[in-house]
Design a protein around this motif. Structure first.
Motif, PDB file in Angstrom:
ATOM      1  N   GLU A 500      -0.778  14.321  -3.470  1.00 32.41           N
ATOM      2  CA  GLU A 500      -0.235  14.381  -4.827  1.00 32.41           C
ATOM      3  C   GLU A 500       1.272  14.338  -4.763  1.00 32.41           C
ATOM      4  O   GLU A 500       1.892  15.055  -3.971  1.00 32.41           O
ATOM      5  N   PHE A 501       1.857  13.529  -5.607  1.00 33.31           N
ATOM      6  CA  PHE A 501       3.295  13.509  -5.857  1.00 33.31           C
ATOM      7  C   PHE A 501       3.484  12.656  -7.101  1.00 33.31           C
ATOM      8  O   PHE A 501       2.630  11.824  -7.427  1.00 33.31           O
ATOM      9  N   GLY A 502       4.562  12.876  -7.823  1.00 38.69           N
ATOM     10  CA  GLY A 502       4.748  12.064  -9.010  1.00 38.69           C
ATOM     11  C   GLY A 502       5.962  12.476  -9.812  1.00 38.69           C
ATOM     12  O   GLY A 502       6.667  13.439  -9.480  1.00 38.69           O
ATOM     13  N   PHE A 503       6.185  11.735 -10.871  1.00 36.06           N
ATOM     14  CA  PHE A 503       7.361  11.931 -11.714  1.00 36.06           C
ATOM     15  C   PHE A 503       6.967  11.514 -13.129  1.00 36.06           C
ATOM     16  O   PHE A 503       6.208  10.571 -13.323  1.00 36.06           O
ATOM     17  N   GLN A 504       7.507  12.226 -14.109  1.00 41.57           N
ATOM     18  CA  GLN A 504       7.119  11.963 -15.495  1.00 41.57           C
ATOM     19  C   GLN A 504       7.894  10.808 -16.126  1.00 41.57           C
ATOM     20  O   GLN A 504       9.015  10.495 -15.739  1.00 41.57           O
ATOM     21  N   ARG A 567      11.157   4.329 -10.564  1.00 37.46           N
ATOM     22  CA  ARG A 567      12.002   4.346  -9.362  1.00 37.46           C
ATOM     23  C   ARG A 567      11.675   5.521  -8.453  1.00 37.46           C
ATOM     24  O   ARG A 567      11.636   5.385  -7.225  1.00 37.46           O
ATOM     25  N   ALA A 568      11.460   6.696  -9.039  1.00 34.89           N
ATOM     26  CA  ALA A 568      11.202   7.891  -8.227  1.00 34.89           C
ATOM     27  C   ALA A 568       9.942   7.714  -7.399  1.00 34.89           C
ATOM     28  O   ALA A 568       9.921   7.987  -6.188  1.00 34.89           O
ATOM     29  N   VAL A 569       8.869   7.265  -8.039  1.00 34.69           N
ATOM     30  CA  VAL A 569       7.602   7.120  -7.323  1.00 34.69           C
ATOM     31  C   VAL A 569       7.701   6.005  -6.296  1.00 34.69           C
ATOM     32  O   VAL A 569       7.211   6.138  -5.167  1.00 34.69           O
ATOM     33  N   ALA A 570       8.347   4.902  -6.663  1.00 40.89           N
ATOM     34  CA  ALA A 570       8.496   3.801  -5.715  1.00 40.89           C
ATOM     35  C   ALA A 570       9.312   4.222  -4.501  1.00 40.89           C
ATOM     36  O   ALA A 570       9.003   3.843  -3.362  1.00 40.89           O
ATOM     37  N   PHE A 571      10.351   5.012  -4.720  1.00 39.75           N
ATOM     38  CA  PHE A 571      11.152   5.510  -3.605  1.00 39.75           C
ATOM     39  C   PHE A 571      10.276   6.313  -2.645  1.00 39.75           C
ATOM     40  O   PHE A 571      10.334   6.139  -1.421  1.00 39.75           O
ATOM     41  N   GLY A 572       9.452   7.213  -3.198  1.00 35.09           N
ATOM     42  CA  GLY A 572       8.578   8.017  -2.356  1.00 35.09           C
ATOM     43  C   GLY A 572       7.604   7.167  -1.559  1.00 35.09           C
ATOM     44  O   GLY A 572       7.424   7.369  -0.351  1.00 35.09           O
ATOM     45  N   ILE A 573       6.973   6.206  -2.207  1.00 32.28           N
ATOM     46  CA  ILE A 573       5.974   5.385  -1.517  1.00 32.28           C
ATOM     47  C   ILE A 573       6.621   4.546  -0.425  1.00 32.28           C
ATOM     48  O   ILE A 573       6.060   4.401   0.681  1.00 32.28           O
ATOM     49  N   ARG A 574       7.798   3.986  -0.691  1.00 34.27           N
ATOM     50  CA  ARG A 574       8.468   3.224   0.372  1.00 34.27           C
ATOM     51  C   ARG A 574       8.740   4.120   1.575  1.00 34.27           C
ATOM     52  O   ARG A 574       8.570   3.695   2.736  1.00 34.27           O
ATOM     53  N   HIS A 575       9.155   5.356   1.328  1.00 33.07           N
ATOM     54  CA  HIS A 575       9.402   6.282   2.434  1.00 33.07           C
ATOM     55  C   HIS A 575       8.108   6.580   3.180  1.00 33.07           C
ATOM     56  O   HIS A 575       8.060   6.503   4.415  1.00 33.07           O
ATOM     57  N   PHE A 576       7.044   6.910   2.450  1.00 31.70           N
ATOM     58  CA  PHE A 576       5.784   7.257   3.117  1.00 31.70           C
ATOM     59  C   PHE A 576       5.274   6.078   3.944  1.00 31.70           C
ATOM     60  O   PHE A 576       4.880   6.244   5.103  1.00 31.70           O
ATOM     61  N   ARG A 577       5.280   4.889   3.352  1.00 37.28           N
ATOM     62  CA  ARG A 577       4.732   3.734   4.067  1.00 37.28           C
ATOM     63  C   ARG A 577       5.606   3.332   5.247  1.00 37.28           C
ATOM     64  O   ARG A 577       5.096   2.762   6.220  1.00 37.28           O
ATOM     65  N   SER A 578       6.893   3.622   5.176  1.00 37.01           N
ATOM     66  CA  SER A 578       7.766   3.275   6.301  1.00 37.01           C
ATOM     67  C   SER A 578       7.441   4.116   7.531  1.00 37.01           C
ATOM     68  O   SER A 578       7.856   3.770   8.646  1.00 37.01           O
ATOM     69  N   HIS A 579       6.703   5.217   7.345  1.00 37.63           N
ATOM     70  CA  HIS A 579       6.310   6.065   8.466  1.00 37.63           C
ATOM     71  C   HIS A 579       4.894   5.752   8.971  1.00 37.63           C
ATOM     72  O   HIS A 579       4.333   6.516   9.747  1.00 37.63           O
ATOM     73  N   THR A 580       4.332   4.628   8.524  1.00 35.45           N
ATOM     74  CA  THR A 580       3.070   4.168   9.083  1.00 35.45           C
ATOM     75  C   THR A 580       3.238   3.972  10.603  1.00 35.45           C
ATOM     76  O   THR A 580       4.267   3.458  11.041  1.00 35.45           O
ATOM     77  N   GLY A 585      -1.412   7.896   4.407  1.00 34.85           N
ATOM     78  CA  GLY A 585      -1.759   7.573   3.039  1.00 34.85           C
ATOM     79  C   GLY A 585      -0.973   8.355   2.015  1.00 34.85           C
ATOM     80  O   GLY A 585      -0.328   9.364   2.317  1.00 34.85           O
ATOM     81  N   ALA A 586      -1.028   7.868   0.788  1.00 41.08           N
ATOM     82  CA  ALA A 586      -0.365   8.506  -0.343  1.00 41.08           C
ATOM     83  C   ALA A 586      -1.220   8.278  -1.584  1.00 41.08           C
ATOM     84  O   ALA A 586      -1.791   7.205  -1.769  1.00 41.08           O
ATOM     85  N   ILE A 587      -1.311   9.318  -2.418  1.00 41.76           N
ATOM     86  CA  ILE A 587      -2.070   9.219  -3.669  1.00 41.76           C
ATOM     87  C   ILE A 587      -1.155   9.696  -4.795  1.00 41.76           C
ATOM     88  O   ILE A 587      -0.867  10.884  -4.913  1.00 41.76           O
ATOM     89  N   VAL A 588      -0.699   8.750  -5.590  1.00 36.87           N
ATOM     90  CA  VAL A 588       0.264   9.086  -6.634  1.00 36.87           C
ATOM     91  C   VAL A 588      -0.432   9.835  -7.770  1.00 36.87           C
ATOM     92  O   VAL A 588      -1.592   9.580  -8.099  1.00 36.87           O
ATOM     93  N   TRP A 589       0.275  10.826  -8.291  1.00 38.46           N
ATOM     94  CA  TRP A 589      -0.177  11.513  -9.509  1.00 38.46           C
ATOM     95  C   TRP A 589       0.528  10.869 -10.680  1.00 38.46           C
ATOM     96  O   TRP A 589       1.733  11.022 -10.819  1.00 38.46           O
ATOM     97  N   GLN A 590      -0.145  10.139 -11.552  1.00 38.26           N
ATOM     98  CA  GLN A 590      -1.563   9.930 -11.653  1.00 38.26           C
ATOM     99  C   GLN A 590      -1.759   8.552 -12.220  1.00 38.26           C
ATOM    100  O   GLN A 590      -0.807   7.955 -12.758  1.00 38.26           O
TER     101      GLN A 590
END
Length: 801
Positions: A500-504, A567-580, A585-590
């Motif tokens: 879980e992670f996300g931004f309103q 932008r906030a969620v995309a920033f997080g996902i780029r960071h998570f995927r760069s550590h593949t 994995g990542a599951i965005v809320w929501q």
């Protein structure tokens, strides 16, 4: 004689068992079954739409009122020896009476109920009453008897087996329902019937598809009965002797193809037929193997690791009987089109309908299923313990055939709550759910569904002795971002799996306009009612940080907060995927919302895609570029290699090339390549006036060296041409040619017509470049309005004014 099935969905009326603040017809309110009290009162014009303005606040009495649903039906002797009254779902605390005689009671929305009634049936007219006790009455009385438990909200949802978010959440209204929410029928049979069929499609040790079938038999006689199991031409014939009530079979199905998530292969599904005498069960399944590496939390399907690109799912409507198969399909298609490969069914909701899981099977969307426990200490005393046991057994069997379902999870955030939210002192030794998550649920899963991994909760680090939020193992939920810190803090840590992670961000303009009357301003009281998060409006503005300027009016507020969410969620996902592959994995809320609300969703409560959805589609694509720590990370989650000439250019904002580098690169399938940025492009001469562009094999990323508030962005200059899409009035083609750099160009056609949609947004153009947007779904009175504010926006509009 075959089983006789008589649906009982007609002729229902609804009456209140006590005083209510609206005038109900003396003969009762016409009721729809399946349905609920709220939707029946709404259809009768007795309450206002709870999704509009602050109408919700005046409807709390519904969940504190006892109600009776009543119907009459004709019945005649049918030659069978047994007849059962079958409720697929009652919400929630009910007493059932047939012809005035009580036949049973219920206290669990998450299970079905079957009552033998043949001796009570009459030739001709029969009456059926379902009397619902108010959910609050039941839950509060049980709370008083068992002792209060801590939770995220001051509501008694932990004391009733019912959808927790009915009682309100930080994105949802408090609309506490009662009703016959799933189908009801009379079933007549003789001698025997198929009571349940459990189907597990798996692979044997050699990787050959295998079907395990468990058949439960109910009898009103002692005769032996023959039957068969059939799948893909394979047939097993059996005889159930007079004392056999459960039979198990295994069939090898070597001709079957294996089922894959959509990002890895095809989704073949096979019909399964079970005959028992004259009774027949039909289902469908697929064959795949699932494993979970616990420390890394790496999910593998058919031996192949899957990087999870996930979305969290909440109930798509507060009134789930309104959900059609088509609506679920549309919503899941939106997840699919955003390149998601997994749906997490969140534990504050429910076990979804058969349609939901069948559609996930067909579309190749993996399902992570939480058991329905969320954000509270749940008592383990009776009657709750037995209700949990019954619901879990039933749903393990019901959902077993679905190859898309790959993980059972014990709860949402309850392990973290007990460890980190101060619950232990408040509990003072009372039960809180440990026995469910670490004992009962894993035992039931191991007994009933050993083909799927079980995980006690999320976040969880793999052992009760470890802190639940250990980033080096298991799953984490990241909520410091949004609640307390800037989204750049996603990059502080490498995590194994972010569940879980996300931004309103606010919903689409047309959604707000439908749900909120009066003038739309950021501080409008009725708009504030559609913001349920604590301090949510202030967090929206604080979250802009130094990324974007403070909005000057509603239109800027709407645009900038939506953009910042993306932008906030995309920033997080780029960071998570760069550590593949360290991160698995990542599951965005929501993904979705249940009503029109300012929330974390990518698709709003009216089904409209927010800018976040378009951002997700890019950062969840098979192939991704991510700049981090002085390197460009080439993430390739496709089945083939990613190769070509990588071109890196440092440009001034007017497009002038200041430095250029080119290098041949190859990234293996499901792999990652880290390319150090050459010094000529790694650092700018003037970060406020320069940009880095990376291009490889049709994929491009544009990275700015400074935050927008420090950029010397020029005033936006561009040419726009709007034309009919195909000459028939079906759609518009909006061509934009940039004369200056345009930062994240976006088009919002729903401001002109609520039905209009656009195929893309958040496109950055360099001077001289063009983009074409396609608008569909509406015929516009003034198509040229697609070419100007507030429909057409870019960051240049609000930076450097």
């Amino acid at each position: 004689m075959s089983l006789r099935h008589l649906p009982l969905h007609d002729g229902w009326t609804l009456v209140a068992d006590g005083p209510v603040p609206v005038e109900l017809p003396a003969e009762g309110v016409p009721a729809t079954v399946p349905g609920c009290v709220h939707t029946d009162l709404l259809a009768a014009g007795l309450i206002d739409d709870p999704y509009v303005d602050d109408n919700e606040t005046r409807l709390g009495w519904i969940g504190r009122t006892d109600w009776t649903y009543r119907t009459a039906f004709d019945w005649s002797e049918d030659g069978h020896t047994s007849t059962d009254l079958c409720f697929d779902g009652l919400d929630t605390v009910a007493t059932v009476l047939l012809n005035g005689t009580g036949i049973g009671s219920t206290a669990n929305q998450h299970r079905s109920h079957r009552f033998p009634v043949r001796p009570l049936l009459r030739e001709g007219t029969n009456t059926l009453d379902v009397r619902f006790t108010a959910p609050y009455t039941y839950a509060e009385a049980l709370r008083e008897r068992l002792g209060d438990r801590p939770g995220a909200y001051a509501e008694p949802y932990a004391f009733i087996r019912k959808t927790a978010c009915n009682f309100g959440w930080d994105w949802g209204p408090t609309l506490v329902t009662s009703g016959i929410w799933r189908p009801v029928a009379l079933e007549s049979w003789s001698g025997h019937r198929i009571a349940a069929v459990k189907v597990l499609g798996d692979l044997d040790e050699a990787g050959v598809p295998r079907l395990d079938v468990t058949l439960d038999v109910e009898r009103d006689g002692l005769a032996a009965v023959s039957g068969s199991v059939e799948v893909l031409g394979a047939c097993l014939v059996f005889v159930a002797s007079q004392d056999e009530d459960r039979l198990s079979f295994t069939l090898s199905v070597p001709d079957a193809e294996v089922w894959w998530p959509h990002s890895h292969g095809e989704q073949p599904l096979y019909d399964v037929t079970v005959h028992l005498g004259e009774d027949t069960w039909r289902g469908r399944t697929g064959f795949r193997g699932v494993t979970l590496e616990r420390e890394a939390f790496r999910i593998s399907v058919n031996g192949e690791p899957v990087f999870v690109r996930g979305v969290n799912w909440i109930p798509d409507d507060c009134f789930p009987a309104r959900l059609t198969r088509q609506r679920l399909s549309d919503r899941l298609d939106q997840a699919l089109a955003a390149n998601a490969n997994l749906i997490r069914v969140w534990g504050g909701g429910l076990y979804e309908s058969d349609d939901f899981y069948e559609l996930c099977d067909e579309k190749g969307l993996l399902v992570w299923q939480d058991f329905p426990f969320a954000c509270a200490a749940y008592p383990e005393e009776q009657p709750l313990y037995d209700e949990v046991t019954a619901e879990v057994r039933e749903n393990l069997v019901r959902l077993a055939p679905h190859p898309s379902l790959v993980l059972w999870c014990g709860n949402n955030e309850n392990l973290e709550g007990h460890a980190d939210w101060g619950w232990q002192e408040r509990l003072d030794g009372r039960t809180w759910g440990y026995g469910y998550y670490h004992e009962l649920l894993p035992a039931l899963c191991a007994e009933t569904d050993p083909t799927r991994p079980y995980w006690p909760g999320s976040p969880y680090s793999g052992s009760p002795e470890l802190p639940p939020q250990d980033p080096t193992r298991g799953t984490v939920h990241l909520w410091d971002v949004w609640n307390r810190v800037d989204y750049r803090h996603y990059a502080d840590t490498a995590h194994r799996f972010v569940a879980e992670f996300g931004f309103q961000g606010p919903p689409a303009y047309a959604t707000l306009r439908r749900a909120v009357s009066g003038t739309l301003t950021p501080d409008a009281p009725l708009l504030a009612h559609h913001q349920k998060a604590e301090d949510g409006d202030a967090k929206l503005l604080r979250g802009l940080g130094d990324h974007l300027p403070r909005p000057g009016d509603f239109d800027d507020w709407h645009w900038l907060t939506q953009l910042n969410q993306a932008r906030a969620v995309a920033f997080g996902i780029r960071h998570f995927r760069s550590h593949t592959p360290y991160c698995t994995g990542a599951i965005v809320w929501q993904l979705n919302d249940c009503w029109p609300v300012v929330s974390w969703a990518a698709v709003d409560g009216d089904g409209r895609r927010k800018p976040l959805w378009y951002a997700l589609r890019r950062v969840y694509a098979d192939r991704l570029m991510a700049v981090r720590d002085g390197s460009l990370h080439l993430v390739n989650d496709a089945s083939g290699p990613w190769e070509g000439t990588l071109r890196l250019t440092r440009r001034s904002l007017d497009g002038t090339v200041l430095a250029e580098e080119a290098t041949a690169v190859t990234t293996a399938a499901r792999g990652i390549t880290r390319v150090p940025l050459p010094a000529s492009v790694a650092a700018p001469g003037d970060g406020t006036r320069e940009v880095l562009v990376a291009e490889l094999d049709g994929v491009r990323t544009v990275e700015f060296y400074e935050e927008d508030t420090r950029l010397a962005l020029p005033p936006a200059e561009y040419d726009v041409t709007v034309t009919q899409g195909d000459g028939t009035g079906a759609g518009y083609r909006v061509a934009v040619t940039a004369r200056t750099l345009l930062r994240e160009l976006a088009l919002f056609p729903d401001r002109l017509d609520a039905a209009a949609e656009v195929d893309d947004m958040l496109v950055t153009l360099l001077p001289g470049e063009s983009a074409v947007f396609h608008v569909t779904g509406a015929v516009l009175e003034d198509p040229e309005a697609l070419g100007g504010a507030p429909v057409l926006r870019c960051v240049n509009d609000v930076v450097g004014r």
